[in-house]
Design an enzyme around this catalytic site. Structure first.
Site, PDB file in Angstrom:
ATOM      1  N   HIS A 245       0.822  -1.209   0.000  1.00 25.50           N
ATOM      2  CA  HIS A 245       0.000   0.000   0.000  1.00 25.50           C
ATOM      3  C   HIS A 245       0.857   1.261   0.000  1.00 25.50           C
ATOM      4  O   HIS A 245       0.463   2.292  -0.552  1.00 25.50           O
ATOM      5  CB  HIS A 245      -0.938  -0.010   1.196  1.00 25.50           C
ATOM      6  CG  HIS A 245      -2.268   0.612   0.905  1.00 25.50           C
ATOM      7  ND1 HIS A 245      -3.108   0.146  -0.088  1.00 25.50           N
ATOM      8  CD2 HIS A 245      -2.902   1.692   1.457  1.00 25.50           C
ATOM      9  CE1 HIS A 245      -4.204   0.892  -0.132  1.00 25.50           C
ATOM     10  NE2 HIS A 245      -4.104   1.828   0.786  1.00 25.50           N
ATOM     11  N   ARG A 248       1.698   1.971  -3.471  1.00 24.11           N
ATOM     12  CA  ARG A 248       0.515   2.560  -4.127  1.00 24.11           C
ATOM     13  C   ARG A 248       0.420   4.049  -3.787  1.00 24.11           C
ATOM     14  O   ARG A 248       0.131   4.882  -4.654  1.00 24.11           O
ATOM     15  CB  ARG A 248      -0.736   1.805  -3.672  1.00 24.11           C
ATOM     16  CG  ARG A 248      -2.076   2.375  -4.154  1.00 24.11           C
ATOM     17  CD  ARG A 248      -3.176   1.393  -3.760  1.00 24.11           C
ATOM     18  NE  ARG A 248      -4.501   1.996  -3.688  1.00 24.11           N
ATOM     19  CZ  ARG A 248      -5.332   2.108  -4.724  1.00 24.11           C
ATOM     20  NH1 ARG A 248      -4.959   1.683  -5.925  1.00 24.11           N
ATOM     21  NH2 ARG A 248      -6.530   2.634  -4.572  1.00 24.11           N
ATOM     22  N   HIS A 271     -10.888   5.112  -6.736  1.00 23.91           N
ATOM     23  CA  HIS A 271     -11.596   5.677  -5.595  1.00 23.91           C
ATOM     24  C   HIS A 271     -13.009   6.076  -6.006  1.00 23.91           C
ATOM     25  O   HIS A 271     -13.198   6.792  -6.994  1.00 23.91           O
ATOM     26  CB  HIS A 271     -10.867   6.918  -5.069  1.00 23.91           C
ATOM     27  CG  HIS A 271      -9.562   6.613  -4.414  1.00 23.91           C
ATOM     28  ND1 HIS A 271      -8.566   7.557  -4.247  1.00 23.91           N
ATOM     29  CD2 HIS A 271      -9.082   5.458  -3.873  1.00 23.91           C
ATOM     30  CE1 HIS A 271      -7.538   7.001  -3.630  1.00 23.91           C
ATOM     31  NE2 HIS A 271      -7.829   5.738  -3.389  1.00 23.91           N
TER      32      HIS A 271
END
Length: 306
Positions: A245, A248, A271
């Protein structure tokens, strides 16, 4: 159910005990949850002189002052426990009114995402190159492809490890992924990432349905996490600072620093709400201020007064 607390006497104590019994029996709350509720309610009762069950709005307002030095998240948790408690008292007919509107509603600041600076990313890729030069084994090719996709495309760990074997095509510089909530999104794939995947893909067994197979399934998220930790340590980066993450986040952060549009970034990250994407703007506030100072029309008017 938790054991009876010796303080569960008197009006407050009995009301709290009944409330906890309801949580255990009807809501199926875990023991730790019951302990947390009990601690918060008894603490509030102590602050109000054992008058919590009959407290009015003025009395509850005093709790806000008593909680002023607490972390916002802690105060919010305590207030939430009391709101549920008063709703229970109303439902049980113990009270005709619910005074919980007087409780504070502190807003905890959203945690900023961990990220890596460009120097950190350069060190990761330098370590990958060093490994391949020193010992060109398939595992190093696989890890290079994984890191290129994480940092180059912002994939989630689950999306990455579960990629189908033929997800990437040499003539197609993007992926179409189905992410959270079944939403599809288009993910651009950099030339570097496609080259790394192509080099790895020739080593994947022809009968594997996965691009990153492991036994009878695909590579696990846990194993990906472990591989990245080891890579970071070898690159001189504290392992606690890296995870799939975090890469990311680095993808998003560095794209914004390079001038990427927030809406485009929202689509690439998958998102549902742009408010989720906007958290990344904290990393580039300096550039945004410089942009306003350099590009806003009033700046030109100031430089060239009529």
């Amino acid at each position: 159910m938790t054991a009876a607390d010796p303080r569960d006497t008197g009006r407050d104590g009995r009301a709290i005990a009944r409330f906890l019994e309801m949580l255990a029996a009807e809501a199926g709350s875990a023991r730790n949850t019951l302990l947390a509720y009990g601690t918060d309610l008894r603490g509030a009762s102590d602050l109000l002189g054992a008058r919590l069950a009959v407290a009015g709005e003025n009395e509850l307002g005093r709790l806000g002052a008593a909680w002023a030095d607490l972390a916002p998240a802690t105060a919010a948790r305590k207030a939430a426990a009391l709101r549920r408690f008063f709703a229970f008292l109303v439902d049980e007919g113990e009270r005709d009114d619910d005074p919980s509107a007087a409780l504070p509603r502190p807003r905890a600041g959203r945690a900023l995402p961990k990220t890596l600076d460009r120097g950190d990313v350069d060190r990761l890729f330098a370590e990958l190159q060093r490994r391949q030069a020193a010992d060109p084994i398939p595992g190093h090719l696989r890890l290079t492809a994984l890191v290129e996709l994480l940092y180059g495309s912002g994939l989630r760990a689950t999306e990455l490890v579960s990629l189908p074997r033929r997800a990437l095509r040499p003539d197609q510089p993007f992926l179409i992924l189905k992410g959270k909530g079944g939403r599809e999104r288009l993910v651009p794939i950099s030339d570097r990432a496609r080259a790394a995947v192509a080099e790895w893909a020739v080593l994947v067994p022809a009968d594997s349905p996965w691009l990153f197979p492991s036994g009878k399934n695909h590579l696990s998220r846990v194993r990906l996490y472990q591989l990245l930790k080891t890579l970071a340590a070898d690159a001189g980066i504290p392992p606690a600072r890296i995870s799939p993450h975090v890469l990311r986040h680095a993808f998003a952060t560095h794209l914004l620093e390079g001038g990427a549009d927030l809406r485009a970034l929202q689509l690439m990250l998958g998102h549902a709400d742009i408010a989720t994407t906007q958290i990344y703007t904290h990393v580039d506030s300096r550039r945004l201020v410089e942009l306003v100072n350099a590009r806003h029309p009033l700046v030109d008017a100031h430089r060239n007064p009529a």
